[in-house]
Design an enzyme around this catalytic site. Structure first.
Site, PDB file in Angstrom:
ATOM      1  N   ASP A 170       0.820  -1.204   0.000  1.00  0.00           N
ATOM      2  CA  ASP A 170       0.000   0.000   0.000  1.00  0.00           C
ATOM      3  C   ASP A 170       0.860   1.262   0.000  1.00  0.00           C
ATOM      4  O   ASP A 170       0.377   2.359   0.300  1.00  0.00           O
ATOM      5  CB  ASP A 170      -0.957   0.015   1.191  1.00  0.00           C
ATOM      6  CG  ASP A 170      -0.223  -0.021   2.534  1.00  0.00           C
ATOM      7  OD1 ASP A 170       1.026  -0.162   2.523  1.00  0.00           O
ATOM      8  OD2 ASP A 170      -0.883   0.086   3.571  1.00  0.00           O
ATOM      9  N   HIS A 188      23.060   4.254 -20.354  1.00  0.00           N
ATOM     10  CA  HIS A 188      22.112   4.520 -19.278  1.00  0.00           C
ATOM     11  C   HIS A 188      22.298   3.507 -18.144  1.00  0.00           C
ATOM     12  O   HIS A 188      21.338   2.928 -17.639  1.00  0.00           O
ATOM     13  CB  HIS A 188      20.675   4.487 -19.802  1.00  0.00           C
ATOM     14  CG  HIS A 188      20.307   5.702 -20.589  1.00  0.00           C
ATOM     15  ND1 HIS A 188      19.137   5.798 -21.316  1.00  0.00           N
ATOM     16  CD2 HIS A 188      20.952   6.881 -20.763  1.00  0.00           C
ATOM     17  CE1 HIS A 188      19.089   6.984 -21.902  1.00  0.00           C
ATOM     18  NE2 HIS A 188      20.176   7.647 -21.589  1.00  0.00           N
ATOM     19  N   ASP A 218      26.557  10.942 -14.621  1.00  0.00           N
ATOM     20  CA  ASP A 218      25.515  11.696 -15.319  1.00  0.00           C
ATOM     21  C   ASP A 218      24.391  11.867 -14.318  1.00  0.00           C
ATOM     22  O   ASP A 218      23.644  10.921 -14.033  1.00  0.00           O
ATOM     23  CB  ASP A 218      25.065  10.912 -16.564  1.00  0.00           C
ATOM     24  CG  ASP A 218      24.059  11.684 -17.417  1.00  0.00           C
ATOM     25  OD1 ASP A 218      23.400  12.594 -16.886  1.00  0.00           O
ATOM     26  OD2 ASP A 218      23.926  11.348 -18.608  1.00  0.00           O
ATOM     27  N   ASP A 244      20.838  18.594 -15.941  1.00  0.00           N
ATOM     28  CA  ASP A 244      21.316  17.354 -16.557  1.00  0.00           C
ATOM     29  C   ASP A 244      22.769  17.569 -16.950  1.00  0.00           C
ATOM     30  O   ASP A 244      23.056  18.231 -17.949  1.00  0.00           O
ATOM     31  CB  ASP A 244      20.462  17.013 -17.773  1.00  0.00           C
ATOM     32  CG  ASP A 244      20.851  15.677 -18.405  1.00  0.00           C
ATOM     33  OD1 ASP A 244      21.688  14.958 -17.825  1.00  0.00           O
ATOM     34  OD2 ASP A 244      20.312  15.352 -19.477  1.00  0.00           O
ATOM     35  N   HIS A 303      24.942   8.264 -30.018  1.00  0.00           N
ATOM     36  CA  HIS A 303      23.758   9.058 -29.661  1.00  0.00           C
ATOM     37  C   HIS A 303      23.891  10.453 -30.254  1.00  0.00           C
ATOM     38  O   HIS A 303      24.911  10.809 -30.845  1.00  0.00           O
ATOM     39  CB  HIS A 303      23.573   9.120 -28.136  1.00  0.00           C
ATOM     40  CG  HIS A 303      24.756   9.659 -27.378  1.00  0.00           C
ATOM     41  ND1 HIS A 303      25.020  11.010 -27.260  1.00  0.00           N
ATOM     42  CD2 HIS A 303      25.745   9.026 -26.692  1.00  0.00           C
ATOM     43  CE1 HIS A 303      26.099  11.184 -26.523  1.00  0.00           C
ATOM     44  NE2 HIS A 303      26.572   9.996 -26.180  1.00  0.00           N
ATOM     45  N   HIS A 355      19.530  17.341 -26.036  1.00  0.00           N
ATOM     46  CA  HIS A 355      18.064  17.362 -25.993  1.00  0.00           C
ATOM     47  C   HIS A 355      17.610  18.607 -25.242  1.00  0.00           C
ATOM     48  O   HIS A 355      18.363  19.224 -24.497  1.00  0.00           O
ATOM     49  CB  HIS A 355      17.530  16.101 -25.296  1.00  0.00           C
ATOM     50  CG  HIS A 355      18.156  15.856 -23.943  1.00  0.00           C
ATOM     51  ND1 HIS A 355      17.743  16.522 -22.802  1.00  0.00           N
ATOM     52  CD2 HIS A 355      19.180  15.055 -23.561  1.00  0.00           C
ATOM     53  CE1 HIS A 355      18.484  16.123 -21.774  1.00  0.00           C
ATOM     54  NE2 HIS A 355      19.366  15.235 -22.209  1.00  0.00           N
ATOM     55  N   HIS A 373      14.324  15.185 -20.413  1.00  0.00           N
ATOM     56  CA  HIS A 373      14.215  15.172 -21.872  1.00  0.00           C
ATOM     57  C   HIS A 373      12.962  15.989 -22.179  1.00  0.00           C
ATOM     58  O   HIS A 373      11.865  15.437 -22.332  1.00  0.00           O
ATOM     59  CB  HIS A 373      14.113  13.748 -22.419  1.00  0.00           C
ATOM     60  CG  HIS A 373      15.397  12.986 -22.276  1.00  0.00           C
ATOM     61  ND1 HIS A 373      15.464  11.619 -22.374  1.00  0.00           N
ATOM     62  CD2 HIS A 373      16.666  13.396 -22.040  1.00  0.00           C
ATOM     63  CE1 HIS A 373      16.720  11.222 -22.212  1.00  0.00           C
ATOM     64  NE2 HIS A 373      17.466  12.280 -22.002  1.00  0.00           N
ATOM     65  N   GLU A 397      26.174  17.160 -25.277  1.00  0.00           N
ATOM     66  CA  GLU A 397      26.750  16.005 -24.579  1.00  0.00           C
ATOM     67  C   GLU A 397      27.382  14.981 -25.523  1.00  0.00           C
ATOM     68  O   GLU A 397      26.879  13.869 -25.670  1.00  0.00           O
ATOM     69  CB  GLU A 397      25.685  15.321 -23.726  1.00  0.00           C
ATOM     70  CG  GLU A 397      24.364  15.032 -24.445  1.00  0.00           C
ATOM     71  CD  GLU A 397      23.402  14.261 -23.563  1.00  0.00           C
ATOM     72  OE1 GLU A 397      23.800  13.245 -22.977  1.00  0.00           O
ATOM     73  OE2 GLU A 397      22.238  14.685 -23.474  1.00  0.00           O
ATOM     74  N   TYR A 451      32.746   5.942 -26.474  1.00  0.00           N
ATOM     75  CA  TYR A 451      32.617   4.768 -25.620  1.00  0.00           C
ATOM     76  C   TYR A 451      33.322   3.602 -26.311  1.00  0.00           C
ATOM     77  O   TYR A 451      32.854   3.129 -27.353  1.00  0.00           O
ATOM     78  CB  TYR A 451      31.138   4.441 -25.390  1.00  0.00           C
ATOM     79  CG  TYR A 451      30.323   5.672 -25.053  1.00  0.00           C
ATOM     80  CD1 TYR A 451      30.200   6.110 -23.744  1.00  0.00           C
ATOM     81  CD2 TYR A 451      29.711   6.422 -26.070  1.00  0.00           C
ATOM     82  CE1 TYR A 451      29.473   7.257 -23.435  1.00  0.00           C
ATOM     83  CE2 TYR A 451      28.984   7.561 -25.772  1.00  0.00           C
ATOM     84  CZ  TYR A 451      28.875   7.984 -24.456  1.00  0.00           C
ATOM     85  OH  TYR A 451      28.156   9.117 -24.169  1.00  0.00           O
ATOM     86  N   ARG A 503      31.881  10.918 -21.457  1.00  0.00           N
ATOM     87  CA  ARG A 503      30.824  11.829 -21.890  1.00  0.00           C
ATOM     88  C   ARG A 503      30.974  13.123 -21.095  1.00  0.00           C
ATOM     89  O   ARG A 503      31.237  13.085 -19.885  1.00  0.00           O
ATOM     90  CB  ARG A 503      29.433  11.232 -21.670  1.00  0.00           C
ATOM     91  CG  ARG A 503      28.302  12.119 -22.152  1.00  0.00           C
ATOM     92  CD  ARG A 503      26.980  11.385 -22.308  1.00  0.00           C
ATOM     93  NE  ARG A 503      26.423  10.879 -21.074  1.00  0.00           N
ATOM     94  CZ  ARG A 503      26.358   9.589 -20.758  1.00  0.00           C
ATOM     95  NH1 ARG A 503      26.858   8.673 -21.578  1.00  0.00           N
ATOM     96  NH2 ARG A 503      25.816   9.200 -19.613  1.00  0.00           N
ATOM     97  N   GLU A 559      28.822  16.686 -20.537  1.00  0.00           N
ATOM     98  CA  GLU A 559      27.504  17.268 -20.819  1.00  0.00           C
ATOM     99  C   GLU A 559      27.310  18.551 -20.022  1.00  0.00           C
ATOM    100  O   GLU A 559      27.507  18.579 -18.801  1.00  0.00           O
ATOM    101  CB  GLU A 559      26.411  16.260 -20.443  1.00  0.00           C
ATOM    102  CG  GLU A 559      25.000  16.770 -20.647  1.00  0.00           C
ATOM    103  CD  GLU A 559      23.971  15.739 -20.240  1.00  0.00           C
ATOM    104  OE1 GLU A 559      22.816  15.850 -20.693  1.00  0.00           O
ATOM    105  OE2 GLU A 559      24.312  14.821 -19.464  1.00  0.00           O
TER     106      GLU A 559
END
Length: 436
Positions: free
Chosen positions: A37, A241, A258, A269, A348, A352, A359, A382, A386, A404, A406
């Site tokens: 619950d 991710h 990230d 971000d 990628h 964004h 996003h 970003e 890799y 990365r 960003e």
């Protein structure tokens, strides 16, 4: 903090867009059961929040242009002393009018009774059909109720219109108050990233760094992260991710974080990559500086009138040439770009939109063309490289190097501002911070 008068202006603008014969119906986000619950911490639907600033569940916004009794109607929960003892205070109908500037407010339980009356005489219903299926049923039932009265002279709405294109175009351009709120989220995030860099050492677990991020977010007033934080070390830096965050950080690993705070529902971000032991290896430095060069070149190009795709084109060109220079790709630059030979290393896009959602909403194409940048837009830049161990033909000295970088960028009248610029990102600045 965004003032209630700004939400009122947004509602007026939206009503002007839909015209005098339309009606907007927008439900709040439902509570989501986690287990047993227990429910997940509540987060308001971003569109609903954008128009109301109201953060309670079980609410419905109705905007009825030119309605004599009031254009902004809010259905929300009633005050209930017993429930408020358990769950905290509610605005009630009086609070909806006094604090949230509703023209009229009614108990949520009266929605199904009153909604057909509000729909009658309207030509079109502006609503995000298909997102909340339970509410879809309520709305369609109300429309059918009005239709059943057509012989008695009632006019039934003839069309459903998706509200999101109009509303999301509004959200794409940030007001000064929104920018101040976003800057606060970004500044909180900047402090957290710097803390993580400073405290990191080999032997820690990834989740310990995540805990430091969350401690920093919350101690500065950001109760939640804007999204699941990515804290990956070693081979996990090559998983875009990665959110398990449960592996030990080894000496010689790179660490990719990230993570962004959410402040008053607005997101930051930001990504930074750094060596766990405070010193880049030769190969790590080479890849890192290539990613940084591509990002700096892309940011330098950002200004009003430039195509959204321009940053991606620059990043692809810089990264592909760099991979040629390092011997990781072979061939002519133009041919490699045309064949997307860079794709195993950089798969990628450049970024964004950013705002109430990490996003964020807003079209990237207008009709058939990529849109041009305009002042007030905020987005991420970003790039990344890799080099996972399963890319064929790559010398193992490059394996498990994932980088990365960003930042969050605002388009201004003359160019752009990097809102997250105070977080170190040169090799020298990162190594200096970690040495302390």
């Amino acid at each position: 903090m965004i003032q209630m008068t700004e939400y009122a202006k947004r509602r007026k603008t939206l009503m002007q867009k839909i015209g005098p014969n339309g009606i907007v119906v927008l439900p709040s986000a439902p509570e989501i059961l986690r287990n047993g619950d227990a429910v997940y911490p509540y987060r308001q639907n971003s569109d609903f929040y954008y128009l109301t600033g109201f953060e309670e569940p079980e609410a419905v916004l109705v905007l009825a242009p030119n309605r004599k009794e009031g254009e902004y109607i809010l259905f929300n929960r009633v005050r209930d002393r017993d429930r408020e003892i358990w769950d905290g205070p509610r605005a009630g109908q009086e609070g909806a009018v006094e604090d949230y500037l509703a023209d009229q407010a009614f108990p949520f339980s009266e929605l199904t009774l009153m909604l057909p009356e509000l729909l009658a005489g309207r030509e079109s219903i502006h609503y995000p059909l298909g997102i909340n299926r339970e509410f879809d049923k309520i709305l369609l039932h109300s429309v059918n109720h009005v239709r059943s009265k057509v012989r008695g002279g009632l006019q039934s709405p003839a069309a459903f219109v998706d509200i999101t294109p109009s509303l999301h175009e509004m959200r794409l351009f940030k007001s000064p108050a929104e920018m101040a709120t976003m800057q606060k989220a970004i500044d909180i995030t900047a402090t957290a990233h710097q803390r993580a860099m400073a405290i990191c050492k080999p032997g820690m677990n990834e989740y310990q760094l995540e805990a430091e991020l969350m401690y920093s977010f919350q101690s500065q007033g950001a109760r939640y992260a804007a999204y699941s934080s990515i804290v990956g070390a070693g081979r996990n830096t090559c998983i875009l991710h990665y959110v398990n965050n449960n592996q030990k950080i080894a000496d010689g690993d790179l660490v990719l974080i990230d993570a962004g705070a959410e402040y008053e529902n607005y997101a930051a971000d930001i990504t930074r990559t750094f060596p766990a032991n405070g010193r880049f290896t030769e190969e790590q430095r080479a890849i890192y500086e290539l990613v940084l060069a591509s990002q700096l070149a892309a940011i330098k190009s950002i200004k009003p009138g430039v195509l959204w795709t321009n940053a991606q084109d620059i990043i692809v060109k810089v990264i592909t040439q760099g991979l040629i220079d390092l011997g990781l790709l072979k061939g002519r630059l133009d041919d490699l770009i045309e064949k997307q030979a860079y794709f195993p290393f950089y798969m990628h896009r450049s970024g964004h939109w950013l705002g109430l959602d990490v996003h964020d909403v807003g079209r990237y194409r207008v009709e058939t063309k990529w849109r041009t940048l305009q002042p007030g837009m905020v987005f991420t830049v970003e790039p990344g490289i890799y080099i996972s161990a399963d890319i064929p033909g790559v010398d193992k000295r490059w394996h498990n190097i994932g980088v990365r970088i960003e930042d969050d960028v605002l388009v201004t009248e003359k160019g752009c501002d990097v809102l997250s610029q105070r977080i170190p990102k040169t090799v020298a600045d990162i190594e200096t911070l970690m040495a302390k």
